[in-house]
Design an enzyme around this catalytic site. Structure first.
Site, short mmCIF file in Angstrom:
data_model
loop_
_atom_site.label_atom_id
_atom_site.label_comp_id
_atom_site.label_asym_id
_atom_site.label_seq_id
_atom_site.Cartn_x
_atom_site.Cartn_y
_atom_site.Cartn_z
N GLY A 180 3.11 -10.59 42.09
CA GLY A 180 3.14 -9.64 43.04
C GLY A 180 4.19 -8.69 42.67
N PHE A 207 5.26 -1.02 54.28
CA PHE A 207 6.58 -1.66 54.28
C PHE A 207 7.07 -3.03 54.86
CE2 PHE A 207 7.35 2.73 53.27
CZ PHE A 207 7.22 2.75 51.65
N GLY A 229 -1.21 -9.38 48.15
CA GLY A 229 -2.37 -8.76 48.15
C GLY A 229 -3.42 -8.79 46.92
N GLU A 286 7.36 -6.08 46.40
CA GLU A 286 8.66 -6.49 47.02
C GLU A 286 9.80 -6.69 46.05
OE1 GLU A 286 7.86 -8.28 51.18
OE2 GLU A 286 6.05 -8.69 49.58
N GLY A 335 -1.13 2.50 50.08
CA GLY A 335 -0.81 3.67 49.28
C GLY A 335 -0.23 3.16 48.15
MO1 MOS Z 1 5.98 -6.88 53.27
S1 MOS Z 1 7.68 -6.85 54.22
O1 MOS Z 1 5.47 -8.69 53.06
O2 MOS Z 1 4.67 -6.13 54.04
#
Ligand code: MOS
Length: 689
Positions: free
Chosen positions: A653, A233, A503, A656, A461
């Site tokens: 993404g 996180f 990612g 978030e 994860g």
């Molecule tokens: Mo997220 S807080 O950019 O790993």
């Protein structure tokens, strides 16, 4: 040998390739990695927030059976870093309560812990400050991710002066902690000037570069391995003091493997957190709820030891149309632990304030809050004037409203009681930037009849192991079972951080590029062992376009008339996240983000004890997070429209965006139910009594 397959792997929901190993306890995390005769390092923490170490007595600690070494600032190996958070045991200064001021290395954790308790550290305490002084604020040079600190377009003061309707409110979000299930852990071994660490991290290459800098060695001499992560996180986006302490202890004991695992309480001190933030939001609008001005002024706590500036006002800069807009952010430097990234730094607190204020505007105008948002939809990014790559916010609001049943609500504020409960519904928008990071490479090797694909990505994860295999399968035109993916090691081609929800876009682009290069080079004539290493092309989207994901969060809350208890009866998030690679893992991530948003709304609050200078509820017994009993009916869905401008997958993404807007939707629902507007999180039951 290359056999294209249909249907494509992308868009299907294979179970996690790492799922069975994790469920059976066979997936080695950083603290589980088998190394011969590991030693254990346990930190001694400062019990005062500020001062100077005057003496350290290690006599009793050294006498504990099994103790190999007691490290202090006087005997610790010297490091080279200018990063003050990472300069562990380098001088006699104490900058916050909980700072590492000594450490014990022993043959067992128990011995190390016992001996750590026997180290006597005398600190000459100095006056400290853990409370914001409005006269001591300063402007950082820039915000996290390079955003400007202040923006000013048009004339906000004039817009406010002449507006039909003005909202001028201040919102506060609590200090919150990432608290992943797997605490930060490191296993480090030095062999000469070569360092190998097993690190629980969101970026093996990032951790490598940081540790190389700290220890003044060539990055090529540092290897970081991290096949599995038990949550991050953002807290594991960068190495923190524990990783440095572990490598420091190992440096002093050449050839020996040393382990460090943060305790749960240390997770509240040395691994980062989201700081407390106050935002004044000013909206100027017509009676029809059309915005003419948006102002956001942020005050954020940070550490005196090292600055961290969460990009709080950036969402308000791009979310809605308005000709007059001004934003600013100021920091208060305190004698507290160093804050860092926590899921949607910036957007999570920023969207709580903005989306609460938009709801206040809707009520002031007597308009439907969905409608007010639709009325203020910009044609181009208000911050930059660039067109959006795609912008599905209005569709998310409409489809989400239908799915949720928004329009069969009782639009009155303070609804009639239903038994002992008042029932309210709230909505808020969500957004998060669609980043794709530079410097990603991937390797494709033909292993007849399958392929080996390597990239130094990290799976927190979240399902990266699975989603990247799906992307590789489509890019290579083979069934996903033929892809042998390898991630989580600096021996793999360079990869960027599993952060900023970047990612899959970043690593996937490199994998597609490597697959394309492989096919260009070998066509159908590849022989086993043929391989190609390719770099992802530069991301030029931002030169011409604004790139973001969107969403609409809908909440139904029940507020108990007598006790003030808030139950989130239903939560639905509807998202524009481009093309979804794996619906199963995507839904899981979105729902996980929404649960964390619910947690931000109702539960999480790290309380600062101003007299002692520390977080008093530094454990998961007193720091509240939702349990299963708190999460009732929660759903996430998406538009499913690919965004081909962003990357070859057409994806945005998803890590978030789920936490953005959620807290506002719940707060807005609480207002609808009770007529009480809570502007300071978390929303505790006493607010309604
Ligand atoms: Mo997220 S807080 O950019 O790993």
């Amino acid at each position: 040998m290359i056999e294209p397959v249909t249907p494509s792997a992308i868009g299907r929901s294979p179970a996690r390739v790492d799922g069975l190993a994790k469920a059976m306890g066979l997936a080695p995390y950083a603290d589980d990695q088998p190394v011969p005769e590991p030693l254990h390092v346990v930190a001694v923490e400062s019990t005062v927030p500020r001062g100077r170490i005057s003496a350290v007595d290690t006599t009793a600690a050294s006498a504990v059976d099994g103790v190999v070494l007691v490290l202090t600032h006087e005997n610790a190996p010297r490091t080279a870093t200018a990063d003050r958070e990472l300069a562990v045991l380098q001088d006699d200064r104490v900058h916050f309560r909980g700072q590492v001021v000594a450490a014990v290395v022993a043959t067992t954790v128990e011995a190390a812990r016992a001996a750590a308790g026997a180290v006597v550290v005398d600190v000459a305490a100095e006056p400290f400050s853990v409370v914001v002084d409005p006269d001591e604020l300063y402007a950082p040079d820039a915000l996290n991710a390079g955003y400007p600190t202040d923006t000013d377009q048009g004339d906000l003061d004039r817009a406010l002066a002449v507006a039909d309707v003005v909202v001028d409110r201040t919102y506060t979000t609590a200090r919150t902690y990432n608290s992943p299930m797997e605490p930060h852990a490191t296993t480090a071994t030095w062999t000469g000037d070569d360092l190998h660490v097993y690190e629980s991290t969101q970026s093996v290459h990032g951790a490598r570069d940081t540790l190389a800098e700290v220890f003044g060695v060539d990055p090529e001499r540092v290897r970081v391995t991290c096949p599995f992560v038990g949550g991050g996180f953002g807290a594991k986006g960068l190495p923190h003091a524990g990783a440095v302490l572990c490598a420091l202890a190992a440096r002093a004991l050449p050839g020996r493997a040393v382990r460090f695992a943060a305790t749960r309480r240390q997770m509240f001190r040395i691994t980062g957190y989201r700081p407390r933030i106050t935002q004044r939001v000013r909206l100027a609008a017509t009676v029809d709820g059309v915005l003419t001005g948006i102002g956001v002024d942020v005050v954020q706590e940070t550490a005196r030891l090292k600055e961290f500036a969460e990009q709080v006002p950036v969402a308000a800069r791009m979310m809605y149309a308005a000709p007059h807009r001004r934003t600013s952010q100021r920091l208060a430097a305190l004698d507290v632990p160093v804050p860092s990234w926590m899921r949607a730094p910036g957007e999570a607190p920023g969207m709580f304030a903005l989306e609460s204020a938009i709801d206040e505007l809707a009520h002031a105008c007597g308009l439907d809050p969905v409608d007010v948002r639709v009325r203020n939809e910009p044609l181009r990014d208000p911050a930059t004037g660039k067109p959006f790559t795609s912008r599905g916010l209005v569709d998310c609001l409409h489809e989400g409203a239908d799915r949720f049943g928004w329009y069969d609500r009782d639009p009155r504020v303070r609804t009639p009681r239903r038994g002992p409960w008042r029932v309210g519904r709230g909505v808020a928008a969500a957004t998060y930037p669609a980043y794709r990071n530079a410097a990603n490479s991937a390797l494709v090797r033909f292993t007849d009849p399958g392929y080996r694909v390597e990239i130094g990505a990290a799976d927190l994860g979240t399902g990266a192991w699975t989603a990247l295999a799906q992307i590789a399968a489509d890019a290579l035109g083979v069934d996903v079972a033929r892809v042998d993916l390898a991630i989580g090691d600096t021996r793999h081609p360079r990869a960027s951080v599993a952060g900023g929800s970047s990612g899959t876009a970043s690593w996937g682009t490199a994998i597609v590029e490597a697959a394309r290069a492989f096919r260009d080079k070998f066509g159908a004539g590849a022989a086993a062992g043929d391989e190609v290493l390719a770099d992802a092309p530069r991301n030029a989207v931002g030169d011409t376009h604004a790139a973001h994901a969107y969403g609409a969060q809908f909440a139904e809350v029940h507020v108990h008339e007598d006790t003030g208890e808030v139950r989130v009866a239903r939560l639905h998030g509807h998202f524009d996240v481009g093309r979804v690679i794996n619906p199963r893992t995507a839904r899981s991530q979105l729902i996980g983000g929404m649960v964390m948003g619910m947690s931000m709304a109702l539960h999480e609050d790290a309380t600062m004890d101003a007299a002692l200078g520390h977080t008093s509820n530094a454990d998961l017994a007193s720091y509240h997070v939702p349990t299963h009993a708190d999460v009732l009916d929660i759903t996430a869905d998406w538009l499913g429209v690919p965004d081909p401008l962003l990357n070859p997958m057409g994806s945005k993404g998803i890590g978030e965006i789920g936490i953005t807007g959620t807290a506002a939707a719940i707060a807005n629902a609480c207002f609808a139910a009770t007529g009480v507007r809570v502007r300071e999180l978390p929303i505790t039951l006493d607010r309604f009594l």
